[in-house]
Design a protein around this motif. Structure first.
Motif, short mmCIF file in Angstrom:
data_model
loop_
_atom_site.label_atom_id
_atom_site.label_comp_id
_atom_site.label_asym_id
_atom_site.label_seq_id
_atom_site.Cartn_x
_atom_site.Cartn_y
_atom_site.Cartn_z
N GLY A 80 0.69 -1.06 -0.06
CA GLY A 80 0.03 -0.10 -0.05
C GLY A 80 0.84 1.13 0.00
N ALA A 81 2.15 1.21 -0.34
CA ALA A 81 2.88 2.34 -0.52
C ALA A 81 2.43 3.50 -1.55
N TRP A 82 2.52 4.78 -1.19
CA TRP A 82 1.97 5.88 -1.91
C TRP A 82 3.00 6.55 -2.81
N ARG A 83 2.40 7.04 -4.08
CA ARG A 83 3.20 8.08 -5.06
C ARG A 83 2.34 9.23 -5.05
N LEU A 84 3.10 10.50 -4.72
CA LEU A 84 2.41 11.69 -5.21
C LEU A 84 3.16 12.50 -6.32
N ASN A 85 2.34 12.66 -7.25
CA ASN A 85 2.62 13.44 -8.64
C ASN A 85 4.09 12.54 -9.02
N GLY A 86 3.75 11.07 -8.85
CA GLY A 86 4.97 10.14 -9.47
C GLY A 86 5.99 9.86 -8.44
N GLN A 87 6.31 10.83 -7.42
CA GLN A 87 7.37 10.39 -6.45
C GLN A 87 7.02 9.54 -5.38
N GLU A 88 7.71 8.58 -5.10
CA GLU A 88 7.46 7.82 -3.84
C GLU A 88 7.42 8.51 -2.69
#
Length: 291
Positions: free
Chosen positions: A231-239
């Protein structure tokens, strides 16, 4: 504070909401017991989740708080339209969420209708006489629930499509015991309006296991184990660091058939190990009516 820490704190409540007991992918003991074709079930879930700390890989916050009061209505039918036994169904959730996020001194809250789900279970094994069942539950989450892009952590909806696949195997042992295990994958689409940014979550994988025992023909108790990873997240393509979850939950359930049509179930659970999520406890009352 790490540069992505504000994003992590804003995600915390959203992560937990996705795995509330009222959420259909959170199964209970004996959920995969079958019924004759033509049977319809109405299920009312009334879960409450609370937490007074947030555990992350970079440290714990004992001032963070979370309280979620939710309910969900689930309607399902036992049918043979799939060529074998299957259960077309839909779920409509709602929630009131109040939280003080990690690193924040102020609380926020909101209420609304959550994202509905549609799908069903396709049975591969259906042997009621032996209490042996196996099936694949598939659910599609529709992004039509209440959502506030400026306060996503207390929104009942998530503003994204989702798909859940859960494979279960259930087997009775002796006269009174039932053992079961489920492997689950939760897949998520993009949220293109998260605080003005684009957010993507990696798949979350879970193991759900139960051991239940018949005290009487109408009453049973169960021990439950949930283990989650991913369930890790990426915001605007960045981890986003510190968003990969790793948690273990233990709980107990008590189910009782009031009569041939109505069942009452009580569930209590507690996270015994948590990384990158609230250290939560849960209680749920579930009512089932057979039509």
């Amino acid at each position: 504070m790490p540069p992505f820490r504000p994003v992590l704190t804003a995600l915390a409540a959203s992560l937990l909401l996705a795995s509330q007991p009222g959420h259909a992918a959170d199964t209970n003991a004996r959920d995969f017991f079958s019924a004759p074709v033509g049977t319809s079930l109405g299920v009312l879930y009334l879960p409450v989740t609370w937490a007074d700390s947030f555990h992350s890989a970079s440290g714990n916050d004992d001032h963070a708080r979370l309280n979620v009061e939710a309910m969900a209505w689930r309607q399902l039918w036992f049918s043979d339209i799939c060529g074998t036994l299957c259960t077309p169904q839909f779920i409509i959730p709602a929630a009131h969420i109040k939280t003080t996020l990690p690193g924040s001194q102020t609380s926020q809250q909101d209420s609304g209708i959550g994202d509905p789900q549609v799908g069903g279970t396709l049975f591969f094994i259906n042997q009621p006489d032996q209490r042996e069942y196996s099936g694949l539950l598939t659910l599609i989450t529709l992004p039509v629930g209440s959502y506030d892009a400026q306060h996503p952590d207390v929104s009942a909806g998530a503003n994204r499509w989702g798909a859940t696949f859960l494979y279960n195997y259930t087997r009775g042992l002796g006269k009174n015991w039932v053992l079961e295990a489920s492997l689950e994958a939760q897949l998520y689409g993009n949220n293109d309006n998260y605080l003005g940014s684009s957010l993507k979550q990696q798949p979350l994988y879970r193991l759900q296991a139960f051991a239940s025992y018949d005290f009487t023909p109408a009453t049973y108790g169960a021990l439950r184990l949930y283990h989650s990873r991913g369930g890790a997240w990426r915001l605007n393509g960045q981890e986003v660091p510190d968003t990969r979850q790793n948690s273990t939950q233990l709980g107990v359930e008590l189910g009782h058939w009031l009569d041939k049509q109505d069942q009452l179930l009580l569930m209590l659970a507690r996270n015994v190990h948590t990384t990158n999520s609230f250290d939560s406890s849960q209680a749920m009352l579930r009512l089932v009516h057979v039509f």
